[in-house]
Write a protein that holds these residues in place. Structure first.
Motif, PDB file in Angstrom:
ATOM      1  N   ALA A 268      -3.551   7.445   6.168  1.00 26.67           N
ATOM      2  CA  ALA A 268      -4.989   7.736   6.239  1.00 26.67           C
ATOM      3  C   ALA A 268      -5.715   6.637   7.018  1.00 26.67           C
ATOM      4  CB  ALA A 268      -5.547   7.860   4.826  1.00 26.67           C
ATOM      5  N   ALA A 269      -5.327   5.375   6.718  1.00 34.30           N
ATOM      6  CA  ALA A 269      -5.996   4.246   7.383  1.00 34.30           C
ATOM      7  C   ALA A 269      -5.709   4.262   8.885  1.00 34.30           C
ATOM      8  CB  ALA A 269      -5.515   2.938   6.763  1.00 34.30           C
ATOM      9  N   THR A 270      -4.461   4.578   9.237  1.00 36.33           N
ATOM     10  CA  THR A 270      -4.092   4.613  10.653  1.00 36.33           C
ATOM     11  C   THR A 270      -4.863   5.720  11.381  1.00 36.33           C
ATOM     12  OG1 THR A 270      -1.901   3.967   9.910  1.00 36.33           O
ATOM     13  CG2 THR A 270      -2.077   4.595  12.201  1.00 36.33           C
TER      14      THR A 270
ATOM     15  N   LEU B 254       0.841  -1.194   0.000  1.00 36.29           N
ATOM     16  CA  LEU B 254       0.000   0.000   0.000  1.00 36.29           C
ATOM     17  C   LEU B 254       0.875   1.243   0.000  1.00 36.29           C
ATOM     18  CD1 LEU B 254      -2.766  -0.914   2.602  1.00 36.29           C
ATOM     19  CD2 LEU B 254      -3.017  -0.723   0.132  1.00 36.29           C
ATOM     20  N   PRO B 255       0.465   2.253  -0.749  1.00 31.39           N
ATOM     21  CA  PRO B 255       1.221   3.500  -0.705  1.00 31.39           C
ATOM     22  C   PRO B 255       1.203   4.086   0.700  1.00 31.39           C
ATOM     23  CG  PRO B 255      -0.370   3.524  -2.500  1.00 31.39           C
ATOM     24  CD  PRO B 255      -0.630   2.294  -1.696  1.00 31.39           C
ATOM     25  N   ARG B 256       2.250   4.827   1.005  1.00 33.01           N
ATOM     26  CA  ARG B 256       2.435   5.392   2.339  1.00 33.01           C
ATOM     27  C   ARG B 256       1.254   6.258   2.764  1.00 33.01           C
ATOM     28  NH1 ARG B 256       6.782   6.564   5.720  1.00 33.01           N
ATOM     29  NH2 ARG B 256       6.686   8.632   6.643  1.00 33.01           N
ATOM     30  N   SER B 257       0.721   7.075   1.834  1.00 37.60           N
ATOM     31  CA  SER B 257      -0.373   7.995   2.172  1.00 37.60           C
ATOM     32  C   SER B 257      -1.609   7.210   2.619  1.00 37.60           C
ATOM     33  CB  SER B 257      -0.703   8.866   0.964  1.00 37.60           C
ATOM     34  OG  SER B 257      -0.969   8.035  -0.143  1.00 37.60           O
ATOM     35  N   ILE B 258      -1.829   6.053   1.954  1.00 38.11           N
ATOM     36  CA  ILE B 258      -3.015   5.253   2.319  1.00 38.11           C
ATOM     37  C   ILE B 258      -2.822   4.664   3.715  1.00 38.11           C
ATOM     38  CG2 ILE B 258      -4.393   3.211   1.705  1.00 38.11           C
ATOM     39  CD1 ILE B 258      -4.057   3.949  -1.171  1.00 38.11           C
ATOM     40  N   TRP B 259      -1.560   4.260   3.968  1.00 40.86           N
ATOM     41  CA  TRP B 259      -1.271   3.746   5.306  1.00 40.86           C
ATOM     42  C   TRP B 259      -1.581   4.804   6.379  1.00 40.86           C
ATOM     43  CZ3 TRP B 259      -0.766  -0.692   7.497  1.00 40.86           C
ATOM     44  CH2 TRP B 259      -0.300  -1.794   6.781  1.00 40.86           C
TER      45      TRP B 259
END
Ligand SMILES: Nc1ncnc2c1ncn2[C@@H]1O[C@H](COP(=O)(O)OP(=O)(O)OP(=O)(O)O)[C@@H](O)[C@H]1O
Length: 556
Positions: free
Chosen positions: A525-527, A518-523
């Motif tokens: 956002a999810a966190t 997963l791209p870092r930004s999605i990580w």
């Protein structure tokens, strides 16, 4: 006639001069071929007996060491990006292979270590040691392999035990810097011998000796074996396509990518390997691979004795055997003269001595610099007549028409590079330049850096290459531009890398499973979302708890 400025004499690589070849020791002219089977050499060596090509000529080769001085081929390279894989599956033709020989071995990997591998190339004209390094589990489960060192001694593989010793004495000095001491003992080390050893009657004995010699060094020696011609061609083909990343690209874009063919000119044999546009009709020359999930059906053939050095020797002997042969050599420059003994002339199993030949007499060979006669003499080494069963290369060996782009390396590159003919020159220019050089007289002062042997053989070698490519392999004016004469694609191009990749399971038969990252930004956002949800749940629970408590007080 166009005139091409000659390249400065090619002196090997940046690390030193290609030393003049030592003359071979005299040898008897008769003997047996290499036995068709041999037992495993070492407990760890599960190699299969090498099958010998059809043109195996009779005749023993003399024993004896040919020591050469170690030299570096080039300085260590920076690792380059390439795409190896995880395991190898390789099936050569319909021959029965011991899977153990080719199935590969697992490498001892520690997460923070970059494993190394060593491959000895025991050729007919030289012996080299290549050091490879790779990282596993990079980029979708594939890794990166690069050549970090290459060192070489000039000398024939018949002197292998001493050559291997001098190589190992020499190379680990550099390896100490590139292979950490704690990794040396687990560094897989292989020795592959090629056509020179296929011609050697005492090959087995030499391999046992060399195995003993290498076994004394602190490396994980996994055996010495003679590659068949088909393997030599196939591993060269794998090296080319691995370095160009066509194997992985083919998996990603099957329709758009074409694999390249490989043309290898060694000292004692020449190999042609390519993917033809038609089914290969002859089982002896068909090779199958499954690499990265793609099936490859290739044509591969190795012509023993048609390597550059042996072909030149066959030519000299043929000229000597002409009735009333005067010692005139049309491919040697006018004014060149040398004395050779009959023993030297017939010291190769590729050359058949007439029964009347006694080894003693000395022959005087004189260059006449006659391009037309030279071309005719070279053509006489081949039989270009095809049998009824279909298209052929030469000597009646089946070969489908050449197709696609080719990389031509080893002797093909060295000889043409010396004449500055490797950079995509037109066939007419190549022809004209060779004609010009073959017409010339002996003027060493024009090429002060070139060895005497190199100057003597330039016309013969380049004319031989032209005949081999055009008349033998059937390239023509249309297909000529598809031949790319190269020495390196980041790494040295030869069979050793392909051999190493195969034996160490570095090319998968199936595509590596993609690691979905997963791209870092999605990580982030999810966190954040999870954290907000947890806070909300916490607030909700606290509110419910307070509400219940207040209800309790009201009841009291
Ligand atoms: N750096 C160089 N400069 C000039 N000629 C070279 C150089 N390296 C190799 N050659 C010549 O190119 C030919 C092929 O050399 P190569 O090292 O590939 O053969 P080999 O591996 O010893 O032979 P084989 O694979 O047939 O056993 C030989 O005739 C050799 O003399």
């Amino acid at each position: 006639m166009p005139s091409v400025p000659l390249h400065p004499p090619h002196l090997g690589t940046s690390c030193g001069e290609w030393p003049p070849r030592p003359s071979r020791p005299p040898a008897p002219a008769h003997g047996a071929c290499l036995p068709p089977a041999r037992p495993p050499l070492l407990p760890g060596d599960r190699s299969q007996p090498s099958s010998i090509e059809g043109q195996q000529p009779p005749g023993p080769a003399p024993p004896g060491a040919c020591p050469g001085s170690p030299r570096w081929l080039r300085p260590p390279l920076r690792p380059r990006r390439a795409r190896p894989g995880l395991s190898a599956y390789l099936e050569l033709g319909a021959r029965s292979w011991d899977k153990g020989c080719l199935a590969g071995v697992a490498l001892p990997l520690a997460p923070d270590q970059q494993p190394y591998g060593l491959v000895f190339d025991a050729g007919s004209t030289h012996t080299s040691l290549y050091t490879y390094q790779w990282r596993a589990n990079k980029e979708n489960g594939t890794g990166i392999v690069s050549q970090v060192e290459a060192c070489s001694v000039s000398g024939e593989c018949r002197g292998l035990p001493s050559l291997s010793r001098s190589l190992l004495d020499c190379c680990p000095k550099l390896s100490q810097q590139s292979i950490p001491a704690e990794q040396q003992r687990e560094t897989p080390t292989y020795l592959g011998a090629t056509a020179g050893m296929r011609l050697l009657s005492k090959a087995e004995q030499v391999l046992v000796e060399v195995s003993k010699a290498i076994g004394e060094y602190p490396v994980d020696f996994r055996g010495a074996r003679i590659l068949t011609g088909s393997e030599e061609g196939s591993f060269g083909w794998i090296t080319v396509n691995y370095l160009l990343e066509t194997l992985v690209k083919k998996w990603e874009h099957p329709q758009d990518i074409e694999v390249l063919g490989a043309l290898d000119l060694g000292g004692a044999s020449t190999q042609i390997t390519f993917q033809p546009g038609v089914p290969v009709e002859d089982r002896n020359t068909s090779v199958f691979f499954r690499l990265y999930g793609t099936n490859y059906s290739l044509y591969s053939h190795s012509y023993l004795c048609y390597g550059q050095s042996q072909a030149l020797k066959m030519l000299l002997a043929a000229l000597h055997q002409v009735p009333q042969g005067t010692g005139a050599h049309p491919c040697y420059p006018q004014g060149y003269q040398e004395n050779i003994t009959v023993a030297e002339l017939y010291d190769s199993p590729c050359v058949h001595a007439p029964s009347s030949a006694s080894p003693g007499p000395v022959l005087t060979v004189t260059g006449t610099g006659d391009p037309a006669a030279c071309a005719t003499a070279i053509r006489s080494l081949f039989n270009f007549t095809c049998r009824a069963q279909g298209p052929c290369g030469f000597n009646g060996v089946y070969q489908p028409p050449v197709r696609g782009q080719f990389f031509a390396f080893s002797g093909f590159y060295h000889s043409l590079h010396f004449l500055n003919l490797t950079g995509g020159r037109s066939l007419s220019l190549v022809n004209a330049t060779i004609m010009q050089i073959c017409n010339s007289s002996w003027k060493q002062e024009l090429f002060p850096m070139a060895s005497r042997t190199q100057l003597r053989d330039t016309c013969t070698a380049s004319s031989y290459i032209l005949t081999l490519l055009l008349k033998g392999y059937k390239f023509n004016i249309t297909t000529w531009p598809s031949i790319h004469f190269i020495q390196q694609v980041g790494e040295y191009v030869g069979w050793t890398l392909g051999y190493m990749l195969n034996l160490t399971n570095m090319i998968p038969s199936e595509p590596p499973t993609a690691v979905t990252e997963l791209p870092r930004s999605i990580w982030i956002a999810a966190t954040l979302l999870l954290a907000i949800m947890l806070i909300l749940i916490f607030c909700l629970l606290t509110a419910m708890c307070c509400h219940r408590n207040s209800l309790g007080y009201e009841q009291l």
